[in-house]
Design a protein around this motif. Sequence first.
Motif, PDB file in Angstrom:
ATOM      1  N   UNK A  88      10.061  -2.369  -2.226  1.00  0.00           N
ATOM      2  CA  UNK A  88      10.643  -2.602  -0.906  1.00  0.00           C
ATOM      3  C   UNK A  88      11.742  -3.636  -1.050  1.00  0.00           C
ATOM      4  N   UNK A 109      14.675  -5.772   1.164  1.00  0.00           N
ATOM      5  CA  UNK A 109      15.263  -6.140   2.456  1.00  0.00           C
ATOM      6  C   UNK A 109      16.409  -7.097   2.198  1.00  0.00           C
ATOM      7  N   UNK A 141       8.604 -12.073 -10.736  1.00  0.00           N
ATOM      8  CA  UNK A 141       9.409 -11.194 -11.603  1.00  0.00           C
ATOM      9  C   UNK A 141      10.738 -11.888 -11.769  1.00  0.00           C
ATOM     10  N   UNK A 164      13.492 -10.787 -12.979  1.00  0.00           N
ATOM     11  CA  UNK A 164      14.691  -9.963 -13.015  1.00  0.00           C
ATOM     12  C   UNK A 164      15.165  -9.678 -11.595  1.00  0.00           C
ATOM     13  N   UNK A 169      17.883  -6.962  -9.678  1.00  0.00           N
ATOM     14  CA  UNK A 169      18.752  -5.814  -9.907  1.00  0.00           C
ATOM     15  C   UNK A 169      20.187  -6.024  -9.418  1.00  0.00           C
ATOM     16  N   UNK A 170      20.391  -7.060  -8.654  1.00  0.00           N
ATOM     17  CA  UNK A 170      21.734  -7.267  -8.125  1.00  0.00           C
ATOM     18  C   UNK A 170      22.572  -8.156  -9.043  1.00  0.00           C
ATOM     19  N   UNK A 182      25.019  -6.846  -3.056  1.00  0.00           N
ATOM     20  CA  UNK A 182      24.786  -5.460  -2.677  1.00  0.00           C
ATOM     21  C   UNK A 182      25.896  -4.956  -1.773  1.00  0.00           C
ATOM     22  N   UNK A 183      26.223  -3.689  -1.917  1.00  0.00           N
ATOM     23  CA  UNK A 183      27.269  -3.137  -1.053  1.00  0.00           C
ATOM     24  C   UNK A 183      26.645  -2.828   0.298  1.00  0.00           C
ATOM     25  N   UNK A 185      18.141 -11.878   0.037  1.00  0.00           N
ATOM     26  CA  UNK A 185      17.437 -10.606  -0.069  1.00  0.00           C
ATOM     27  C   UNK A 185      16.066 -10.843  -0.659  1.00  0.00           C
ATOM     28  N   UNK A 186      15.175  -9.933  -0.386  1.00  0.00           N
ATOM     29  CA  UNK A 186      13.809 -10.031  -0.884  1.00  0.00           C
ATOM     30  C   UNK A 186      13.416  -8.694  -1.481  1.00  0.00           C
ATOM     31  N   UNK A 187      12.868  -8.739  -2.667  1.00  0.00           N
ATOM     32  CA  UNK A 187      12.458  -7.505  -3.333  1.00  0.00           C
ATOM     33  C   UNK A 187      11.007  -7.632  -3.777  1.00  0.00           C
ATOM     34  N   UNK A 188      10.239  -6.656  -3.433  1.00  0.00           N
ATOM     35  CA  UNK A 188       8.852  -6.631  -3.884  1.00  0.00           C
ATOM     36  C   UNK A 188       8.588  -5.297  -4.555  1.00  0.00           C
ATOM     37  N   UNK A 189       8.053  -5.360  -5.749  1.00  0.00           N
ATOM     38  CA  UNK A 189       7.714  -4.137  -6.461  1.00  0.00           C
ATOM     39  C   UNK A 189       6.195  -4.018  -6.457  1.00  0.00           C
TER      40      UNK A 189
END
Lengths: 143, 143
Positions: A117, A119, B96, B98, B100-101, B105-106, B116-120
């Motif tokens: 996810x 955001x 994590x 790493x 990805x940005x 981000x576009x 931004x917040x990323x959860x895998x």
Amino acid sequence: MRKSPSAARRTRQRDAIEKVIGSSDRPLALEEILAGASREVRELGIATVYRSIKLLTERGQVVSVEVPGVGVRYESSGKAHHHHFHCNGCEKTFDLHACPFTEPPSLPDGFSHETHAITIFGKCDTCGHRPKPQERRRTARRA
Amino acid sequence: MRKSPSAARRTRQRDAIEKVIGSSDRPLALEEILAGASREVRELGIATVYRSIKLLTERGQVVSVEVPGVGVRYESSGKAHHHHFHCNGCEKTFDLHACPFTEPPSLPDGFSHETHAITIFGKCDTCGHRPKPQERRRTARRA
DNA sequence: GTCGGTGCAAACCTTTTGCAATCTA
DNA sequence: TAGATTGCAAAAGGTTTGCACCGAC
């Protein structure tokens, strides 16, 4: 409410709720759904909205989107893989159709990827122009 | 509780809570913090944990991490930019390192990026090996 | 007429807060 | 000793649930 998919009746409130969610191009907060559906069905109870969302979610027609630090939004399912943008000004959440993962994210040894996810927070086109940020409401804290 | 940073006393409970969070290499759930700190300070009240976390957050020593559909975790701040992995088996959240940005981000025209917040989500090294998934507890629903 | 759906209010859960007692400095 | 901190219990917020009435089929 768990085995045979008995009846499932069509009611004005359910229709209104489905319509509000289905016709939106972005995830909606509960209050937005309640407000929108109330325009068609006066005296719509909040419990009905919760129940309808739950039903639609179980049916797979709706998915919940949790915006970190902000709350839950609901949107119709069936869209292609996408992520979300949340405006720190107007507190609206939008769909983002880009995904930075062209390949599965690299993880530590032994860790496996199932879903993810993303955001992104910032200002939407409308709020980005305004000099004075709108005041925040409610529990909108974030790290 | 808002102006002069008066006193701020050192207590056993606060120390214990700080220590638990500070010595963990991953974000902890409230219950984990309570359990860990309780080992040093018996009869630790949950209200104290909440208050301490709030204080530490205001001081900038701790940040909250919201895992979508799972709940809030807390970790010490000051780490480099990173994201999170949540194990669907043991329900633990990990860091994590790493992102990805490699570039911002576009976004749609007029939208700006702030954070931004990323959860895998997936299985951690321990849970990935187990044939039978552990049963989930509490409100761990996800879309 | 049946039985699913609704609205209301009560129940629940998690987090916050009031207050008297306790502890730090 | 002064004033911050704690623990308990009550309060607050948000979501779920029980129940009697209503309405779709």
